[in-house]
Design a protein around this motif. Structure first.
Motif, short mmCIF file in Angstrom:
data_model
loop_
_atom_site.label_atom_id
_atom_site.label_comp_id
_atom_site.label_asym_id
_atom_site.label_seq_id
_atom_site.Cartn_x
_atom_site.Cartn_y
_atom_site.Cartn_z
N PRO A 367 0.89 -1.19 -0.10
CA PRO A 367 0.01 -0.09 0.04
C PRO A 367 0.87 1.35 0.10
O PRO A 367 1.73 1.35 0.96
CB PRO A 367 -0.80 -0.30 1.31
CG PRO A 367 -0.72 -1.59 1.51
CD PRO A 367 0.55 -2.19 1.04
N GLY A 368 0.57 2.18 -0.89
CA GLY A 368 1.11 3.46 -0.95
C GLY A 368 2.30 3.50 -1.80
O GLY A 368 3.05 4.46 -2.24
N VAL A 369 2.77 2.34 -2.37
CA VAL A 369 3.77 2.20 -3.61
C VAL A 369 3.40 2.42 -4.98
O VAL A 369 2.48 1.71 -5.52
CB VAL A 369 4.77 0.91 -3.34
CG1 VAL A 369 5.63 0.98 -4.43
CG2 VAL A 369 5.22 0.82 -2.06
N ALA A 485 16.85 -0.99 -4.99
CA ALA A 485 15.47 -0.78 -5.59
C ALA A 485 15.34 0.66 -5.24
O ALA A 485 15.37 1.04 -4.09
CB ALA A 485 14.33 -1.90 -5.13
N GLY A 486 14.44 1.37 -6.15
CA GLY A 486 13.98 2.61 -5.89
C GLY A 486 12.36 2.68 -5.94
O GLY A 486 11.83 2.06 -6.93
N LEU A 487 11.55 3.22 -4.93
CA LEU A 487 10.15 2.96 -4.72
C LEU A 487 9.76 4.39 -4.70
O LEU A 487 10.01 5.36 -4.21
CB LEU A 487 9.71 2.32 -3.46
CG LEU A 487 9.97 1.02 -3.43
CD1 LEU A 487 11.46 0.55 -3.03
CD2 LEU A 487 9.09 0.37 -2.11
N THR A 488 8.57 4.48 -5.74
CA THR A 488 7.77 5.81 -5.93
C THR A 488 6.75 5.74 -5.24
O THR A 488 5.76 4.77 -5.11
CB THR A 488 7.57 6.34 -7.34
OG1 THR A 488 9.09 6.05 -8.10
CG2 THR A 488 6.87 7.53 -7.52
N LEU A 489 6.41 6.89 -4.42
CA LEU A 489 5.05 6.86 -3.64
C LEU A 489 3.79 6.98 -4.57
O LEU A 489 3.64 7.69 -5.70
CB LEU A 489 5.07 8.03 -2.47
CG LEU A 489 6.31 7.78 -1.43
CD1 LEU A 489 6.08 9.00 -0.24
CD2 LEU A 489 6.06 6.30 -0.98
N ALA A 490 2.73 6.43 -4.24
CA ALA A 490 1.56 6.90 -4.76
C ALA A 490 0.90 8.09 -4.47
O ALA A 490 1.29 8.63 -3.40
CB ALA A 490 0.55 5.55 -4.45
N VAL A 498 4.77 4.28 4.76
CA VAL A 498 5.22 3.26 3.23
C VAL A 498 6.69 2.66 3.86
O VAL A 498 6.96 1.60 3.84
CB VAL A 498 5.22 4.15 2.20
CG1 VAL A 498 6.06 3.40 1.06
CG2 VAL A 498 3.90 4.36 1.70
N LEU A 499 7.46 3.55 4.30
CA LEU A 499 8.80 3.14 4.55
C LEU A 499 8.92 1.92 5.85
O LEU A 499 9.45 0.93 5.58
CB LEU A 499 9.80 4.27 5.04
CG LEU A 499 11.30 4.08 5.79
CD1 LEU A 499 12.05 3.44 4.18
CD2 LEU A 499 11.76 5.20 6.20
N GLN A 500 7.87 2.10 6.82
CA GLN A 500 7.81 1.11 7.72
C GLN A 500 7.21 -0.13 7.27
O GLN A 500 7.44 -1.25 7.53
CB GLN A 500 6.72 1.58 8.82
CG GLN A 500 6.68 0.63 10.04
CD GLN A 500 5.59 1.40 11.11
OE1 GLN A 500 5.03 2.52 10.74
NE2 GLN A 500 5.31 0.63 12.01
N GLY A 501 6.34 -0.10 6.13
CA GLY A 501 5.71 -1.41 5.50
C GLY A 501 6.77 -1.72 4.87
O GLY A 501 6.82 -3.17 4.63
N VAL A 502 7.62 -1.26 4.06
CA VAL A 502 8.64 -1.83 3.29
C VAL A 502 9.55 -2.69 4.01
O VAL A 502 10.00 -3.67 3.99
CB VAL A 502 9.29 -0.70 2.63
CG1 VAL A 502 10.67 -1.08 1.94
CG2 VAL A 502 8.67 -0.34 1.46
N ARG A 503 10.06 -2.14 5.38
CA ARG A 503 10.79 -2.62 6.10
C ARG A 503 10.20 -4.06 6.80
O ARG A 503 10.81 -4.99 7.04
CB ARG A 503 11.31 -1.67 7.40
CG ARG A 503 12.21 -0.82 6.75
CD ARG A 503 12.62 0.25 7.81
NE ARG A 503 13.60 1.26 7.57
CZ ARG A 503 13.65 2.51 8.10
NH1 ARG A 503 13.19 2.94 9.03
NH2 ARG A 503 14.45 3.19 7.81
N ALA A 504 8.88 -3.91 6.92
CA ALA A 504 8.33 -4.99 7.54
C ALA A 504 8.15 -6.08 6.41
O ALA A 504 8.06 -7.16 6.83
CB ALA A 504 7.07 -4.45 8.20
N ALA A 505 8.02 -5.90 5.12
CA ALA A 505 7.86 -6.89 4.15
C ALA A 505 9.25 -7.41 4.01
O ALA A 505 9.17 -8.67 3.25
CB ALA A 505 7.23 -6.19 2.97
#
Length: 667
Positions: A367-369, A485-490, A498-505
């Protein structure tokens, strides 16, 4: 099972049995290095030829000598440039010796004249002043070596071997004092002191004894026009050296060009001082202004003595300030160009694993990516005797012919059937590559021919990098994984969430070695490292300015002491003490202003040599010129005020004597 003996502090190393490592990391049958010992009597060249015939295409044969030379190249340019920066401080110290010797000779002009009258030849007086300079040099060199050792020990303990730049974090090298280098540095100090004493010694020897007994003013004819031809010749030769190629990969001619341009500026000081100050003497102005301008315009040689150290230090500081501002601005622009996404991931030390295709898909679906661009970076050895380069497998947007990079040349389209790569500016310079050239890359155990399709600016990898379309990389190697990897926010997404979700994934075993940070944080951290790296530059610049102002103070003090009778005469004809002090303060301000103008002009010329010659030849990258107007304006104002203040302080002591006693010898 145990600790490793004699491991450098800060290095994180683990040693295990090779078979266990191959099994655990799924690398059975794969080796990355072989160490070969020759049998007694074997010829290295012959054995090397036999081994090279058996190696796969991606392997390189090297020797301990080549490896030592390669690792030495990693820091050679850094060490040479730091050494040349130290030479700048030594050069400004030579001007301080010159000012101090001029002060000493001005104080003892009558005593030297008496010695000449009593029979001391010119040569004897010349050698006496040089001997004094040699004693100064020896004492200064001894004190400098002791102070330098103490400062080096403190800097290594506080900042490390990279002066706080973060390149060798975790290590604190021990202080290594070589007697040979200490002797060389002491010799340099002695040579600089003798060079700074040479002109004052010649002046003392050439002075006419009868005139020196009665007058301590300028010995030459004030109507004589100062020569400009020597300064022009030095400047033209210095300009010619700026176009010379590097020597053994070092910008020796570039440094020589800077030295000659600096010498040209100092040599032009008498002419420039008269040119800028003479109009002030002809204008209707208050008495102190007219007296100060007339004094400096009528004694350009003495003005030049006061200005030489100031102009040298101001010019060097302006040049370094111009170069650092240009470098920082270019790095800032480059960071903005290569960090277009919002969040970046990097798996440390993962060239063959990291983010598999499944994990990439899961991260892109968070979510948010709004989008994810995966890339692979790995090191390649293009030549056995050169450092490794970095290959970047980057995504190229659909329909585009090249990735979005900060281009220097190109990009140009590749012909059908060719694999395009885009090389960084350092790689282009080190390997003499241009758009259209071909290159063989050691990929997947073989040699892959590629076509250079463009050159891009890169400040992150001094020894070169090349970018390749990730689709071409996957086709050639079969490796669809990624380690960056580079992530662009929605739209509407919040970055912290979003950063917290990435680390949790991230899987637990991968999260420990994965760095995830916003692009803005990476940019700020890179600029902090840049500023720490150049902190020593600013410190040495400040030392140079202090030396220059000290030179002005010494020279003005000398002239003030020599002008006691002039001040007494002015008091007799009606000038007040305040007017004379104002005259001296204005003389110092005029000197500071002329020194600032000349120093900024010299700094602009030397700064361009640093930007266009020294940096490309040292580090193989270029930069765009940025003019730090605030720094340069502040420097000019500070020099003017400091020179005026030092002249005023020197004048207060000279005016303490009674005006009648000052002129008693003229009765």
């Amino acid at each position: 099972a145990g600790g490793l003996p004699s491991v450098e502090a800060g290095r994180r190393i683990a040693v295990a049995d090779i078979a266990a490592v191959q099994q655990r990391f799924d690398r059975l049958g794969r080796l990355t290095r072989l160490d070969i010992a020759l049998a007694p009597g074997a010829r290295q060249e012959a054995v090397a030829e036999d081994i090279a015939a058996l190696l796969p295409a991606g392997a390189r044969l090297s020797t301990p000598e080549a490896e030592s030379r390669r690792t030495g190249d990693l820091s050679r340019a850094y060490r040479v440039n730091l050494g040349m920066l130290a030479m700048v401080a030594l050069l400004t110290g030579g001007f301080l010796v010159f000012s101090a010797q001029s002060l000493s000779i001005a104080r003892r002009r009558a005593a030297f004249a008496l010695l000449r009258v009593l029979g001391l030849p010119r040569t004897g007086l010349f050698l006496q002043v040089l001997a004094e300079g040699a004693v100064l040099g020896l004492l200064g060199a001894a004190a400098g070596l002791a102070a330098g050792a103490g400062l080096a020990w403190s800097v290594l303990g506080l900042l490390g071997g990279d002066l706080g730049g973060g390149y060798f974090s975790g290590s604190r090298p021990a202080l290594d004092i070589s007697p040979g280098w200490a002797a060389i540095h002491a010799s340099l100090g002695l040579v600089v002191a003798l060079a700074g004493s040479l002109l004052p010694a010649l002046e003392a020897a050439r002075a006419a004894p009868a005139l020196a007994l009665k007058s301590a003013g300028q010995s030459g004819d004030p109507r004589r026009r100062p020569a400009l031809l020597p300064a022009l010749a030095l400047g033209l030769v210095g300009l010619a050296f700026a176009f010379a190629p590097p020597v053994a990969g070092l910008p020796l001619f570039g440094y020589l060009s800077i030295a000659l341009i600096l010498a040209a500026g100092v040599a032009a000081m008498p002419w420039l001082a008269r040119l800028l100050i003479a109009p002030l003497a002809r204008m209707e102005a208050p008495v102190p202004v007219r007296l100060a301008a007339a004094r400096l315009a009528g004694a350009p040689d003495q003005a030049a003595v006061a200005l030489c150290g100031l102009v040298a230090s101001a010019g060097l500081m302006a040049a370094m300030g111009l170069m650092v501002a240009s470098f920082r601005g270019s790095v800032d622009d480059w960071l903005g160009a290569i960090l277009p996404a919002d969040i970046y991931l990097r798996v440390a030390e993962a060239e063959t694993s990291g983010l598999d295709t499944g994990l990439q898909a899961r991260l892109a679906a968070l979510p948010g990516v709004g989008g994810l661009e995966a890339r692979r970076s790995l090191t390649l050895r293009l030549a056995a005797d050169r450092p490794s380069v970095v290959l970047l497998a980057v995504p190229v947007p659909g329909g585009a012919a090249a990735p979005d990079l900060p281009w220097r040349r190109g990009p140009v389209p590749a012909a059908p059937g060719e694999t395009p790569v885009w090389v960084s500016e350092p790689l282009s310079r080190l390997y003499d590559l241009a758009p259209g050239d071909t290159l063989d890359l050691p990929l997947a155990g073989g040699r892959t021919p590629v076509r250079v399709a463009g050159v891009w600016r890169d400040y992150g990898r001094q020894f070169g990098a090349l970018a390749m379309d990730r689709r071409d990389y996957v086709r050639l190697t079969g490796d669809a994984g990624a380690n960056e990897a580079g992530l662009t926010l929605a739209p509407g997404a919040r970055l912290p969430e979003v950063l917290q979700g990435v680390r949790a994934a991230l899987p637990p075993d991968l999260a420990a070695q994965t760095e995830a940070a916003p692009a803005g944080e990476i940019r700020r951290a890179a600029l902090r490292i840049f500023d720490r790296s150049f902190a020593v530059t600013y410190a040495l610049e400040a030392v140079a300015i202090l030396v220059g102002v000290a030179g002005v103070a010494a020279t003005v003090s000398a002239q003030t002491l020599a002008r006691r009778r002039e001040f007494g005469m002015l008091r007799h004809v009606g000038a007040s003490r305040g007017q004379i002090l104002a005259m001296l303060a204005l003389e110092g301000a005029f000197l500071g202003a002329v020194g600032a103008v000349a120093g900024l002009a010299l700094g602009a010329a030397m700064g361009q040599v640093l930007i266009q010659v020294v940096n490309p030849q040292s580090f193989n990258w270029t930069m765009d010129t940025r003019w730090p107007l605030g720094l340069l304006g502040g420097l000019a104002l500070a020099l003017t005020l400091a020179s005026s203040f030092t002249a005023l302080l020197a004048g207060r002591s000279a005016l303490s004597a009674d005006a009648v006693r000052a002129v008693r010898e003229d009765w």
